[in-house]
Structure formats: C-alpha cells, structure tokens
Design a protein around this motif. Sequence first.
Motif, short mmCIF file in Angstrom:
data_model
loop_
_atom_site.label_atom_id
_atom_site.label_comp_id
_atom_site.label_asym_id
_atom_site.label_seq_id
_atom_site.Cartn_x
_atom_site.Cartn_y
_atom_site.Cartn_z
N HIS A 184 11.96 -14.49 18.49
CA HIS A 184 11.81 -15.47 19.55
C HIS A 184 10.82 -16.57 19.14
O HIS A 184 9.95 -16.35 18.30
CB HIS A 184 11.33 -14.78 20.83
N ASP A 186 7.79 -18.86 18.73
CA ASP A 186 6.33 -18.64 18.77
C ASP A 186 5.90 -17.18 18.58
O ASP A 186 4.73 -16.86 18.79
CB ASP A 186 5.72 -19.15 20.10
N GLY A 188 5.81 -15.75 15.81
CA GLY A 188 5.05 -15.71 14.57
C GLY A 188 5.86 -15.59 13.29
O GLY A 188 5.37 -15.09 12.28
N LYS A 189 7.11 -16.08 13.30
CA LYS A 189 7.96 -15.98 12.11
C LYS A 189 7.35 -16.74 10.93
O LYS A 189 7.20 -16.19 9.84
CB LYS A 189 9.36 -16.55 12.41
N THR A 190 7.00 -18.00 11.21
CA THR A 190 6.45 -18.83 10.13
C THR A 190 5.11 -18.27 9.64
O THR A 190 4.86 -18.17 8.44
CB THR A 190 6.29 -20.29 10.61
N SER A 191 4.28 -17.87 10.58
CA SER A 191 2.97 -17.31 10.21
C SER A 191 3.14 -16.06 9.35
O SER A 191 2.40 -15.85 8.39
CB SER A 191 2.16 -16.96 11.45
N ASN A 283 4.31 -8.13 15.91
CA ASN A 283 3.27 -9.06 15.44
C ASN A 283 2.18 -9.28 16.50
O ASN A 283 2.33 -8.88 17.65
CB ASN A 283 3.95 -10.40 15.09
N LYS A 284 1.12 -9.89 16.06
CA LYS A 284 -0.02 -10.26 16.92
C LYS A 284 -0.75 -9.03 17.48
O LYS A 284 -1.24 -9.05 18.61
CB LYS A 284 0.42 -11.19 18.07
N ASP A 286 -3.45 -8.05 16.67
CA ASP A 286 -4.89 -8.34 16.76
C ASP A 286 -5.29 -8.77 18.16
O ASP A 286 -6.46 -8.74 18.53
CB ASP A 286 -5.24 -9.45 15.76
N LYS A 287 -4.31 -9.18 18.93
CA LYS A 287 -4.63 -9.68 20.27
C LYS A 287 -5.05 -8.54 21.20
O LYS A 287 -4.47 -7.45 21.15
CB LYS A 287 -3.42 -10.41 20.86
N ALA A 320 0.01 -11.41 11.55
CA ALA A 320 0.12 -12.46 10.53
C ALA A 320 -1.21 -13.19 10.41
O ALA A 320 -1.61 -13.59 9.32
CB ALA A 320 1.23 -13.44 10.93
P1 GTP Z 1 8.88 -21.14 15.98
O1 GTP Z 1 9.14 -21.54 14.58
O2 GTP Z 1 8.45 -22.28 16.84
O3 GTP Z 1 9.98 -20.35 16.60
O4 GTP Z 1 7.60 -20.19 15.98
P2 GTP Z 1 7.27 -19.05 14.98
O5 GTP Z 1 7.95 -17.79 15.41
O6 GTP Z 1 7.45 -19.47 13.60
O7 GTP Z 1 5.74 -18.82 15.29
P3 GTP Z 1 4.50 -19.38 14.50
O8 GTP Z 1 4.33 -18.67 13.22
O9 GTP Z 1 4.58 -20.84 14.48
O10 GTP Z 1 3.35 -18.88 15.44
C1 GTP Z 1 3.25 -19.27 16.79
C2 GTP Z 1 1.82 -19.17 17.26
O11 GTP Z 1 1.39 -17.82 17.22
C3 GTP Z 1 0.84 -19.93 16.38
O12 GTP Z 1 -0.13 -20.54 17.18
C4 GTP Z 1 0.23 -18.86 15.51
O13 GTP Z 1 -1.07 -19.18 15.10
C5 GTP Z 1 0.23 -17.69 16.45
N1 GTP Z 1 0.29 -16.42 15.71
C6 GTP Z 1 1.21 -16.07 14.81
N2 GTP Z 1 0.95 -14.83 14.36
C7 GTP Z 1 -0.15 -14.39 14.99
C8 GTP Z 1 -0.89 -13.17 14.96
O14 GTP Z 1 -0.62 -12.23 14.22
N3 GTP Z 1 -1.96 -13.10 15.80
C9 GTP Z 1 -2.33 -14.09 16.62
N4 GTP Z 1 -3.37 -13.90 17.39
N5 GTP Z 1 -1.63 -15.24 16.66
C10 GTP Z 1 -0.58 -15.41 15.88
#
Ligand code: GTP
Length: 466
Positions: A184, A186, A188-191, A283-284, A286-287, A320
């Motif tokens: 979905h 945000d 965290g795929k890219t991260s 993912n996440k 740590d939150k 991530a």
């Molecule tokens: P889209 O490409 O827009 O679909 O998003 P995405 O799934 O690639 O997510 P992205 O990696 O851009 O991360 C979205 C947000 O989540 C960013 O603000 C990241 O910093 C945050 N984020 C990603 N991974 C983590 C994690 O492991 N922990 C925390 N606390 N935040 C994270």
Amino acid sequence: MTKLRVYELAKELGISSKKLIETLEDLDVVVKNHMSTIDDDIAKLVTELIEEESGKSNKKKAAQASDDKKAEPADKEEKKVLTAKNEKAEDKQKTITVPSKISVKDLGALLGIEPVKIIKRLMNYGLMVNINAEIDFESAKKIANEFDVDIVEEKQDNEEFMLEEVDDPKDLKPRPPVVTVMGHVDHGKTSLLDAIRQTNVTQQEAGGITQHIGASEVEVNGKKIVFLDTPGHEAFTAMRARGAKVTDIAILVVAADDGVMPQTVEALNHAKAADIPIIVAINKIDKPNANPERIKQQLSDYGLIPEEWGGDTIFVNVSAKARIGIEQLLEMILLVAEMQELKANYNCRARGVIIEAKLDKGRGPIATVLVQRGTLKLGDGIVAGTAYGKVRALFDSHGKRIKSAGPSTPVEVLGLSEVPTAGDILLAVSSEKEAKSISDERKNLQKEPEYDTPQRISLDKLFEKM
Ligand code: GTP
Ligand code: MG
C-alpha cells in the motif's frame, strides 16, 4: 518429387534469389546460397508469404483449399455434429481436438489456416518458430481462438502455460531470483529497497552511488538477488497481460502501524494470480504503535498464514528506517528462491522484458530490460513491440558498461529505434535486418483493421487467467 533450388523457386515467383533468401531467413530457414534446395513445405510456405506480400491472391486460395482438404476429417465430423443441433451452426465456433504438442504445419492443416499466418501470430507473441516447430497446446489454443476456432487438448497432461521455447534440462543453469516489492501507499516500499541497497552498498561498489535504472542487484552471502524497483501495479499488470512473468518472489510490505489496506489486498491478489510466492515484510516496527500480530491476523483472512500458526507464509518484522530485520529478510528471500530451483538457459538468443523505457536527449531511446533467458550481447539484433535495432551499448545496474547480460540481469539497453512500452518482450534475433522485418510485420498487423480492436480485447481475455 525433386526439390526446388532457391534460384528456381525465385524465378517461379518472379523475385530475386536474394529476396527469397531474405524471406527464408525471416522464417528461420537458413539456406547457403541460390543453389541450395528447399523442402517442399518450406517452398509452399515461402510462396504464400511472397504472394501475400505482393498482393496476389490466386495461388493463396489454392493453398487454402489444399489446407482445407487436409483439415477435412476433423472438419467434417465437426460439421455433422453441429448441423444436427442447428442449421446455422456452421457459422459458430468450431471445436477441434489437437495433441498437447503440435507442429505449426499440422496445426495449420487441422485449422485450415495457412501456416504462414500462424507463424506471424506466434511472432506477435514473441515466439520465433519455423513451420516444423512444435508449439504447446496453450499457444495453439490462442492462435486457434484468433481464427475463431476452439480447440481442446487430446491429452490433459500438459499443464504448462508458457509461450516459450522449451529448453533441454541439460542447458539449464541456476539463476538469481527476481524480487518485486509491493504494498500500500506509504507503507515503506521505497524505504525498504533503499535500506536493502544501503545495507549491501559497501560490498557492492566503492562510490556507493547506485545509478537508478529501475532495478538493482544486491549480493548476500555470495548470492545475487535482483530487485525490481516497485514497478507499481499498472506496470506489473501490463507485464502479466503480455504473458511475462517477471518476478519470482513478491515482498508484500505492510506498515505495522496501519494494517492491511486496499492496495495490500490488490498486491497480494496479483501475486497469487501469478502464482508467485509471497514474503510478508511487516514494516515500521520501530514505531511505538506498531502491532505486527494484528497484521498477521488480518493477512490470515486472505490465506497468508504465518508459519508459527501452522501456515506456510514467511513473515519478517522489519524497520526500513531503523534498519531492523533487513538481513533476515534477505536470507528468507534466498531461502524461498532456493526452494524454487530457478534456472535458465544462458546459451541461447536473449529474451527479456522491458521494465521501463525513456527517451534520452543525447542517447536516444533507453530501455531497462530484465534478461530472462539467454545472453544479450553487444551487436545483437533486437526487437521489442514495434521498436527494433541493434544493441549499441549495455549498462549494468551500477551504470557500468558491460558487453553481455545473462538471465536475471537487469540491464540498460541502447540502440532501439523508438521507446518501447514497459512490459513488452525484447527478443534478440539474428540481425538488425530481421529485427526490422519483425517490427514491420507488427506495424502491418496493427494497421490491419480486422485484427485491431477485437484482437486486443480477446488478448486481454486470453491472458486473464495468468
Ligand atoms: P509510495 O511509493 O508513495 O507508495 O510509498 P512507499 O511505500 O514507497 O513508502 P516510502 O518508502 O516512501 O515511505 C513512506 C513514509 O514512511 C516515509 O515518510 C518514510 O520515511 C516512512 N517509513 C518508511 N519505512 C519506515 C520505517 O521502517 N519506520 C518508520 N518509522 N517510518 C518509515
Ligand atoms: Mg515509493
């Protein structure tokens, strides 16, 4: 019957020997020179092709009639059954029983279609075959359906649904897994991809800057893993619609503080439909409000049951951001890959999928290709959709110039005439000339009104199951 020589047939057809040899080459038939002899069926095929090109139709009709004659047994029987049911039934779709493997020639005879037409359709699917080549049932069915004939398989033992040439098992060698990260917005795929790359960046390259080519390679314990940079659902679907299975493993990213969302479900359905194993990355974690157990529960409702609950889906808790669980996730990927026993033929003409493509001001069309089979080399003639050309330069995922790229290698390719579409199949062919003629053929087919809209609709339908 004595066999015709190239020059004799050329004379008969009123063309030059050179033109005839070129046409033969297009059909994958290699002849030495104008004195070479040609098999009867090849002669017939090439005659049809030439005559079709020059717009003569008299002889074509004769050929059609003779093919019809061959098809008579199946045809007659069929008609009898149909007529019993309905006077007008002849207009309806015919059903013919065919063996699970059938040569192009035999299929043509059974369907009452000139083999050259079948060869052309197969080219459209990225399959280069000659008249004697055997194709599998699913390919035969697709072709038959395009001609409004339905076919059923004689034996039900062939379950493979692949528009691919079949490799001899002894030619197969292990290849790295290709992994796609999905999930979905945000979550965290890219991260996660960044974390994976950076965890491994020191082993990978001195500079530490990875040029973005839509795919990346990392090495874990001496084993390579290829990641496709989130092609997004659209591209993924487009690739599947073209019959290209691009990924071996899907990583489903779900944010522990958010839970299963619509695109999570969409992604897992895509992976399931394509029969790709799923590894869940929660993912996440740590939150403070992360709740991995809730994710497991939610995903269980969709059939993804964690191993500790008696299921067979691997779940890994990761962050991530805080770089937690990344190594474990990579190990799990290798574990799943090992079970798949991924192999490919390295020693044949390359076949790959366009991952992304763009027009560069200075360098012209640039395509990122995932090579899936064979080895793509500098100088190879290539065709992808209606784009064609010759491989002028290859760059690996680190932007380094390379001379060749084997299976499971993402590579930037320069030298195409136009920008291809993501999801298109890239094929290496014998020469740039052959590439151009395939491209011309495809452009012509696109122009033919009879195949335009209906074919597209039926194609989508045909691949729906994939
Ligand atoms: P889209 O490409 O827009 O679909 O998003 P995405 O799934 O690639 O997510 P992205 O990696 O851009 O991360 C979205 C947000 O989540 C960013 O603000 C990241 O910093 C945050 N984020 C990603 N991974 C983590 C994690 O492991 N922990 C925390 N606390 N935040 C994270
Ligand atoms: Mg992203």
